[in-house]
Design an enzyme around this catalytic site. Structure first.
Site, PDB file in Angstrom:
ATOM      1  N   GLY A   1      -2.745  43.595  34.353  1.00 19.66           N
ATOM      2  CA  GLY A   1      -4.148  44.426  34.711  1.00 19.66           C
ATOM      3  C   GLY A   1      -4.890  44.296  35.303  1.00 19.66           C
ATOM      4  O   GLY A   1      -5.842  46.374  35.390  1.00 19.66           O
TER       5      GLY A   1
ATOM      6  N   ARG B   1      -3.317  53.307  27.699  1.00 22.13           N
ATOM      7  CA  ARG B   1      -2.424  52.352  26.422  1.00 22.13           C
ATOM      8  C   ARG B   1      -2.722  53.098  25.193  1.00 22.13           C
ATOM      9  O   ARG B   1      -1.584  53.430  24.490  1.00 22.13           O
ATOM     10  CB  ARG B   1      -2.709  51.086  26.168  1.00 22.13           C
ATOM     11  CG  ARG B   1      -2.977  50.043  26.454  1.00 22.13           C
ATOM     12  CD  ARG B   1      -3.172  48.164  26.123  1.00 22.13           C
ATOM     13  NE  ARG B   1      -2.577  47.450  27.256  1.00 22.13           N
ATOM     14  CZ  ARG B   1      -3.353  47.029  26.771  1.00 22.13           C
ATOM     15  NH1 ARG B   1      -4.350  45.747  26.409  1.00 22.13           N
ATOM     16  NH2 ARG B   1      -2.486  45.348  28.008  1.00 22.13           N
TER      17      ARG B   1
ATOM     18  N   GLY C   1       0.782  40.523  30.175  1.00 15.80           N
ATOM     19  CA  GLY C   1       1.231  38.681  30.416  1.00 15.80           C
ATOM     20  C   GLY C   1       2.649  39.046  30.136  1.00 15.80           C
ATOM     21  O   GLY C   1       3.742  38.876  30.192  1.00 15.80           O
TER      22      GLY C   1
ATOM     23  N   LYS D   1      -4.711  33.357  40.506  1.00 13.31           N
ATOM     24  CA  LYS D   1      -4.147  31.747  40.851  1.00 13.31           C
ATOM     25  C   LYS D   1      -3.086  31.625  40.187  1.00 13.31           C
ATOM     26  O   LYS D   1      -1.676  32.106  40.327  1.00 13.31           O
ATOM     27  CB  LYS D   1      -4.280  31.198  38.418  1.00 13.31           C
ATOM     28  CG  LYS D   1      -5.973  31.007  38.553  1.00 13.31           C
ATOM     29  CD  LYS D   1      -6.303  30.786  37.380  1.00 13.31           C
ATOM     30  CE  LYS D   1      -7.719  30.819  37.037  1.00 13.31           C
ATOM     31  NZ  LYS D   1      -7.994  30.700  35.007  1.00 13.31           N
TER      32      LYS D   1
HETATM   33  N1  LIG Z   1      -8.637  35.882  47.590  1.00 17.99           N
HETATM   34  C1  LIG Z   1      -9.109  35.910  46.486  1.00 17.99           C
HETATM   35  N2  LIG Z   1     -10.348  35.635  45.877  1.00 17.99           N
HETATM   36  C2  LIG Z   1     -10.703  35.042  44.828  1.00 17.99           C
HETATM   37  N3  LIG Z   1     -10.379  36.314  43.861  1.00 17.99           N
HETATM   38  C3  LIG Z   1      -9.174  36.885  44.002  1.00 17.99           C
HETATM   39  C4  LIG Z   1      -8.228  36.614  45.680  1.00 17.99           C
HETATM   40  N4  LIG Z   1      -7.831  38.244  45.584  1.00 17.99           N
HETATM   41  C5  LIG Z   1      -7.649  38.644  45.003  1.00 17.99           C
HETATM   42  N5  LIG Z   1      -8.524  38.009  43.307  1.00 17.99           N
HETATM   43  C6  LIG Z   1      -9.250  38.085  41.946  1.00 17.99           C
HETATM   44  O1  LIG Z   1      -7.504  38.256  41.919  1.00 17.99           O
HETATM   45  C7  LIG Z   1      -7.503  38.469  40.040  1.00 17.99           C
HETATM   46  C8  LIG Z   1      -6.689  39.320  39.659  1.00 17.99           C
HETATM   47  O2  LIG Z   1      -5.579  38.477  39.159  1.00 17.99           O
HETATM   48  P1  LIG Z   1      -4.418  38.276  38.397  1.00 17.99           P
HETATM   49  O3  LIG Z   1      -5.346  38.839  36.727  1.00 17.99           O
HETATM   50  O4  LIG Z   1      -3.654  37.537  38.538  1.00 17.99           O
HETATM   51  O5  LIG Z   1      -4.108  39.707  38.433  1.00 17.99           O
HETATM   52  P2  LIG Z   1      -3.623  40.352  37.659  1.00 17.99           P
HETATM   53  O6  LIG Z   1      -4.037  41.345  36.424  1.00 17.99           O
HETATM   54  O7  LIG Z   1      -3.132  41.412  38.455  1.00 17.99           O
HETATM   55  O8  LIG Z   1      -2.568  40.106  37.004  1.00 17.99           O
HETATM   56  C9  LIG Z   1      -8.876  40.436  40.431  1.00 17.99           C
HETATM   57  O9  LIG Z   1      -9.996  39.870  39.353  1.00 17.99           O
HETATM   58  C10 LIG Z   1      -9.399  39.317  41.831  1.00 17.99           C
HETATM   59  O10 LIG Z   1     -10.658  39.850  42.465  1.00 17.99           O
HETATM   60  O1  LIG Z   2      -4.803  42.955  26.592  1.00 17.62           O
HETATM   61  C1  LIG Z   2      -3.044  42.609  26.441  1.00 17.62           C
HETATM   62  O2  LIG Z   2      -2.577  41.760  27.191  1.00 17.62           O
HETATM   63  P1  LIG Z   2      -3.006  41.751  28.787  1.00 17.62           P
HETATM   64  O3  LIG Z   2      -4.587  42.164  28.561  1.00 17.62           O
HETATM   65  O4  LIG Z   2      -1.741  40.906  29.101  1.00 17.62           O
HETATM   66  O5  LIG Z   2      -1.745  43.149  29.694  1.00 17.62           O
HETATM   67  C2  LIG Z   2      -2.297  42.619  25.127  1.00 17.62           C
HETATM   68  O6  LIG Z   2      -3.042  43.743  24.388  1.00 17.62           O
HETATM   69  C3  LIG Z   2      -2.557  41.805  24.436  1.00 17.62           C
HETATM   70  O7  LIG Z   2      -3.125  41.120  24.101  1.00 17.62           O
HETATM   71  P2  LIG Z   2      -3.932  39.718  24.226  1.00 17.62           P
HETATM   72  O8  LIG Z   2      -3.547  38.670  25.278  1.00 17.62           O
HETATM   73  O9  LIG Z   2      -5.287  38.730  23.545  1.00 17.62           O
HETATM   74  O10 LIG Z   2      -2.973  38.335  23.090  1.00 17.62           O
END
Ligand SMILES: Nc1ncnc2c1ncn2[C@@H]1O[C@H](COP(=O)(O)OP(=O)(O)O)[C@@H](O)[C@H]1O
Ligand SMILES: O=C(OP(=O)(O)O)[C@H](O)COP(=O)(O)O
Length: 445
Positions: A402, A85, A425, A246
């Site tokens: 992320g 970033r 997000g 999720k």
């Molecule tokens: N089969 C699974 N069971 C439990 N957790 C999982 C599974 N597949 C992926 N994950 C978890 O999902 C998490 C990421 O999900 P998410 O936050 O939705 O992704 P992103 O940040 O890319 O949008 C990771 O920490 C990963 O370990």
């Molecule tokens: O890390 C961020 O968002 P992201 O984890 O969804 O990419 C941004 O800096 C926004 O942070 P926030 O979700 O605490 O408002």
């Protein structure tokens, strides 16, 4: 002045021709009632004024408040573990420095409640200075008399970093008085914080009301160009890969994608909700019990829309949620009791690869498995490699979220993708068709 020629067929054999300013066309487009939200959003987002429109005459000696997203991960010793970033913010800052502006950088870090030293931006100063090739000064606050004095001392082409703007609760509440105090520091506003553009906070949205011009930075523009462009006018076939943990947090994006894509590949923890909805045994895999009907309706919607929705045919299962779990590969329709699915299997990797071969645009959000554990990282890594390979063949590949970005970084393929989004997000909200307040607040082109 930027003039557009508009030709309107009036239903007969003749057409009317108008020459209009871009902002007049924008006003008109905004008033057209039957325009779908996504088209309107795409148009509005794509027509914001850019920092690149500002030249030396507009910038020389001017104090520019630049909202950046420097929310980077730090380890326990306050070392930056991923500076993506910070690097992404550099082009806009360098442009302003090169045009003799006085740059005031503002960012948040984490989600502090009040002044919290561990969320100070101080650990970022050294890396910022290295990347910018100047000594970046740091203020101990983001508003107030002392900050005002430091701003007055910024030389042309100099950079001052303000302390974490979220140390004030007024930031997230978008309080006008606080936004005015931030605005009073500068002559104009640049928002380059794409990662925080989905937040209507004082430094991302409020300040734009009090500081003109308010324009988008280069990173903001690049993100919008790729993400809005991919959604509104993708080269087809257009595929989306959605994974992660999720169903509930990805429903909006899956529903929106079903309106747009030709192929939708699902992986990650969310697939077990879909299997359970189809009556399969899922052992102790992650399931959102209250989302079974929704999963069924999404499958039906895909069918009715003619979208090729592919769920993994095999999965890697584990006897516990741990890096050293015992594992085996089984058909996705038959996970034994006491076992949980933690990755997609080899047949699925092959099928996903084949489904992606003919595509021209691919968007990926969410890992295919628990890639943090090496034993369950193969699916995610295979998708990352496949997309890198497709990029090399001219396919547009866009990664948002992320964890997906972290997974691509982990295998060293980030620079092979067409676009890696700096906003998790924010990119999701954009893909869902939601307007980003931090963008809407900026001046129209
Ligand atoms: N089969 C699974 N069971 C439990 N957790 C999982 C599974 N597949 C992926 N994950 C978890 O999902 C998490 C990421 O999900 P998410 O936050 O939705 O992704 P992103 O940040 O890319 O949008 C990771 O920490 C990963 O370990
Ligand atoms: O890390 C961020 O968002 P992201 O984890 O969804 O990419 C941004 O800096 C926004 O942070 P926030 O979700 O605490 O408002």
């Amino acid at each position: 002045m930027d003039l557009l020629r508009l030709t309107v067929n009036n239903g007969g054999n003749t057409s009317c021709h108008w020459r209009l300013t871009t902002s007049a066309v924008l006003q008109w487009i905004k008033s057209v009632e039957h325009l779908c939200n996504r088209c309107l959003l795409g148009f509005v987002m794509a027509t914001k004024r850019s920092v690149g429109d500002l030249k030396e005459a507009d910038l020389k000696g001017k104090k520019v408040f630049v909202r950046v997203d420097l929310n980077v991960p730090l380890d326990d010793n306050f070392n930056i573990t991923d500076d993506t970033r910070i690097r992404a913010a550099v082009p806009t800052i360098k442009y302003l420095m090169g045009h003799a502006a006085k740059v005031i950088l503002s960012s948040h870090l984490g989600r502090p409640k009040g002044v919290t030293p561990k969320y100070s931006l101080k650990p970022l100063v050294r890396r910022l200075s290295e990347l910018l090739g100047v000594e970046v000064k740091m203020a101990n606050d983001c508003i107030g008399e002392e900050v005002g004095k430091m701003v007055a001392e910024i030389p042309e082409g100099g950079v001052l970093l303000l302390e974490n703007v979220r140390f004030y609760k007024e930031e997230e509440k978008n309080e006008p008085e606080f936004a005015k105090k931030l605005a009073s520091l500068a002559d104009l506003y640049v928002n380059d914080a794409f990662g925080t553009a989905h937040r209507a906070h004082a430094s991302t949205e409020g300040v734009a009301k009090y500081l003109k011009p308010s324009v988008a930075g280069f990173l903001m523009q690049k993100e919008l160009d790729y993400l809005v462009g991919a959604m509104s006018n993708p080269k087809r076939p257009f595929a989306a890969i959605v994974g992660g943990a999720k169903v509930s947090s990805k429903i909006g994006v899956i529903e929106s994608l079903l309106e747009k894509v030709n192929v939708l590949l699902l992986g990650g923890g969310m697939i077990f909700t879909f299997y359970k909805a189809q009556g399969h045994s899922v052992g102790s895999s992650l399931v959102e019990g209250d989302k079974l009907d929704l999963a069924t309706s999404l499958l039906e919607k895909a069918k009715s829309k003619g979208v090729s929705l592919i769920l993994p045919s095999d999965v890697v299962i584990a006897d516990k949620f741990a890096a050293d779990a015992n594992s085996k590969i089984v058909p996705a329709s038959g996970i034994p009791d006491g076992w949980m699915g933690l990755d997609i299997g080899p047949d699925s990797i092959k099928a996903f690869g084949e489904a992606l071969n003919a595509t021209k645009t691919v968007i990926w959000n969410g890992p295919m498995g628990v890639f943090e554990f090496d034993k369950f990282a193969a699916g995610t890594e295979a998708i990352a490699k496949k997309l890198a390979d497709l990029s090399g063949k001219g396919v547009t590949t866009i990664i948002g979220g992320g964890d997906s970005v972290a997974a691509v970084e982990k295998v060293g393929l980030a620079d092979k993708m067409s676009h890696i989004s700096t906003g998790g997000g924010a990119s999701l909200e954009l893909l869902e068709g939601k307007p980003l307040p931090g963008v809407l607040a900026l001046d129209d082109a």
